[in-house]
Design a protein around this motif. Structure first.
Motif, short mmCIF file in Angstrom:
data_model
loop_
_atom_site.label_atom_id
_atom_site.label_comp_id
_atom_site.label_asym_id
_atom_site.label_seq_id
_atom_site.Cartn_x
_atom_site.Cartn_y
_atom_site.Cartn_z
N HIS A 190 0.83 -1.20 0.00
CA HIS A 190 0.00 0.00 0.00
C HIS A 190 0.87 1.25 0.00
CE1 HIS A 190 -3.83 -1.96 0.69
NE2 HIS A 190 -3.22 -2.77 1.54
N GLU A 191 0.43 2.26 -0.74
CA GLU A 191 1.08 3.57 -0.70
C GLU A 191 0.75 4.23 0.63
OE1 GLU A 191 2.94 5.60 -2.92
OE2 GLU A 191 3.33 3.66 -3.84
N PRO A 192 1.69 4.99 1.18
CA PRO A 192 1.38 5.69 2.43
C PRO A 192 0.37 6.81 2.20
CG PRO A 192 3.49 6.41 1.58
CD PRO A 192 3.03 5.27 0.70
N ILE A 193 -0.35 7.17 3.24
CA ILE A 193 -1.24 8.32 3.23
C ILE A 193 -0.36 9.53 3.52
CG2 ILE A 193 -3.27 9.37 4.28
CD1 ILE A 193 -3.77 6.64 2.85
N VAL A 194 -0.38 10.55 2.67
CA VAL A 194 0.53 11.68 2.81
C VAL A 194 -0.27 12.97 3.01
CG1 VAL A 194 2.41 12.99 1.74
CG2 VAL A 194 2.23 10.52 1.35
N GLY A 195 0.14 13.76 4.01
CA GLY A 195 -0.52 15.03 4.28
C GLY A 195 -0.21 16.08 3.23
N PHE A 196 1.07 16.26 2.89
CA PHE A 196 1.51 17.25 1.91
C PHE A 196 2.61 16.62 1.08
CE2 PHE A 196 3.93 20.86 0.32
CZ PHE A 196 2.94 21.72 -0.10
N ARG A 197 2.43 16.55 -0.24
CA ARG A 197 3.38 15.81 -1.08
C ARG A 197 3.71 16.58 -2.35
NH1 ARG A 197 2.31 9.66 -3.36
NH2 ARG A 197 4.46 9.00 -3.15
N VAL A 198 5.00 16.58 -2.70
CA VAL A 198 5.47 17.14 -3.97
C VAL A 198 6.08 15.98 -4.75
CG1 VAL A 198 7.10 18.72 -5.05
CG2 VAL A 198 5.97 19.37 -2.93
N VAL A 199 5.61 15.77 -5.99
CA VAL A 199 6.04 14.62 -6.79
C VAL A 199 6.47 15.10 -8.18
CG1 VAL A 199 5.32 12.44 -7.84
CG2 VAL A 199 4.39 13.11 -5.62
N THR A 200 7.59 14.56 -8.66
CA THR A 200 7.95 14.72 -10.06
C THR A 200 8.11 13.34 -10.68
OG1 THR A 200 10.33 14.87 -9.59
CG2 THR A 200 9.10 16.95 -9.70
N ALA A 201 7.75 13.22 -11.95
CA ALA A 201 7.82 11.94 -12.65
C ALA A 201 8.59 12.10 -13.95
CB ALA A 201 6.40 11.44 -12.94
N ALA A 202 9.17 11.02 -14.41
CA ALA A 202 9.91 11.04 -15.67
C ALA A 202 8.98 11.51 -16.79
CB ALA A 202 10.47 9.66 -15.98
N GLY A 203 9.52 12.36 -17.67
CA GLY A 203 8.72 12.84 -18.78
C GLY A 203 7.93 14.10 -18.47
N ASN A 204 7.89 14.50 -17.20
CA ASN A 204 7.21 15.75 -16.83
C ASN A 204 8.18 16.89 -17.00
OD1 ASN A 204 4.86 14.53 -16.20
ND2 ASN A 204 5.00 14.80 -13.99
N GLY A 205 7.77 18.01 -17.52
CA GLY A 205 8.55 19.22 -17.74
C GLY A 205 9.70 19.48 -16.79
N GLY A 206 9.70 20.63 -16.14
CA GLY A 206 10.81 21.07 -15.33
C GLY A 206 10.68 20.67 -13.87
N PRO A 207 11.59 21.20 -13.06
CA PRO A 207 11.61 20.86 -11.63
C PRO A 207 10.41 21.44 -10.89
CG PRO A 207 13.19 22.59 -12.11
CD PRO A 207 12.64 22.13 -13.43
N ALA A 208 10.10 20.84 -9.75
CA ALA A 208 9.06 21.36 -8.86
C ALA A 208 9.75 22.06 -7.70
CB ALA A 208 8.18 20.23 -8.35
N ILE A 209 9.40 23.31 -7.45
CA ILE A 209 9.96 24.08 -6.34
C ILE A 209 8.78 24.61 -5.54
CG2 ILE A 209 11.40 26.03 -5.68
CD1 ILE A 209 12.75 25.70 -8.47
N VAL A 210 8.63 24.14 -4.29
CA VAL A 210 7.43 24.42 -3.50
C VAL A 210 7.81 24.85 -2.10
CG1 VAL A 210 5.29 23.40 -2.61
CG2 VAL A 210 6.16 22.69 -4.83
N GLY A 211 7.02 25.75 -1.51
CA GLY A 211 7.22 26.16 -0.13
C GLY A 211 6.00 25.87 0.70
N LEU A 212 6.20 25.46 1.96
CA LEU A 212 5.12 25.23 2.92
C LEU A 212 5.42 26.09 4.14
CD1 LEU A 212 2.60 23.68 3.87
CD2 LEU A 212 4.14 21.93 4.76
N LEU A 213 4.58 27.09 4.38
CA LEU A 213 4.78 28.02 5.48
C LEU A 213 3.65 27.85 6.49
CD1 LEU A 213 6.20 30.49 6.76
CD2 LEU A 213 4.73 31.92 5.33
N GLU A 214 4.03 27.63 7.74
CA GLU A 214 3.08 27.48 8.84
C GLU A 214 2.06 26.38 8.57
OE1 GLU A 214 1.63 31.39 9.84
OE2 GLU A 214 3.65 32.06 10.32
N GLY A 215 2.55 25.25 8.09
CA GLY A 215 1.69 24.11 7.83
C GLY A 215 1.59 23.21 9.05
N VAL A 216 0.52 22.45 9.13
CA VAL A 216 0.32 21.47 10.19
C VAL A 216 -0.08 20.16 9.56
CG1 VAL A 216 -1.02 20.84 12.24
CG2 VAL A 216 -0.39 23.23 11.86
N THR A 217 0.71 19.12 9.78
CA THR A 217 0.34 17.77 9.36
C THR A 217 0.42 16.91 10.59
OG1 THR A 217 2.59 17.23 8.69
CG2 THR A 217 1.14 18.08 6.99
N ALA A 218 -0.72 16.59 11.18
CA ALA A 218 -0.74 15.94 12.48
C ALA A 218 -1.73 14.79 12.53
CB ALA A 218 -1.10 16.97 13.56
#
Length: 125
Positions: A1-29
């Motif tokens: 089973h895949e894990p359950i993820v609160g906040f996830r950034v994913v890149t896959a082969a064949g997808n354009g450019g890089p992913a650059i993401v910021g999370l400010l004052e987030g809560v994953t609890a």
């Protein structure tokens, strides 16, 4: 089973450019679902994918049944500043050549296994 993820950034082969993401004052609890391990925050890159970079600032990552902060894949990087990581099964975990870096002002303790950031810490300016 895949894990359950609160906040996830994913890149896959064949997808354009890089992913650059910021999370400010987030809560994953308190994330758990039917015995499947949960992850609070994750940056994931598939083989041959462009980089995924995530900045986590002033956040609380706690009581996840799996990992609090996870990077997975050779071009996945997470940078963490002034964040509480506690009560998780694993606090911080980098897999597959990825990296999780700290600015040296986080609180990563009280997890079953705290794990660790890549040293040296990033200098604060």
């Amino acid at each position: 089973h895949e894990p359950i993820v609160g906040f996830r950034v994913v890149t896959a082969a064949g997808n354009g450019g890089p992913a650059i993401v910021g999370l400010l004052e987030g809560v994953t609890a308190a994330r758990t679902t039917g015995g499947i391990a949960s992850v609070g925050i994750q940056a994931f890159t598939a083989a041959g994918a462009p980089p995924a970079s995530l900045m986590v600032v002033n956040s609380d990552v706690s009581h996840n049944s799996g990992t609090g902060i996870n990077a997975n894949g050779s071009v996945a990087t997470i940078r963490v500043a002034n964040t509480n990581i506690t009560g998780n099964n694993i606090g911080v975990e980098a897999n597959g050549g990825s990296s999780i870096k700290s600015y040296g002002n986080n609180r990563n303790d009280g997890n079953a296994n705290d794990g660790g950031f890549i040293l040296p810490n990033i200098p604060q300016e």
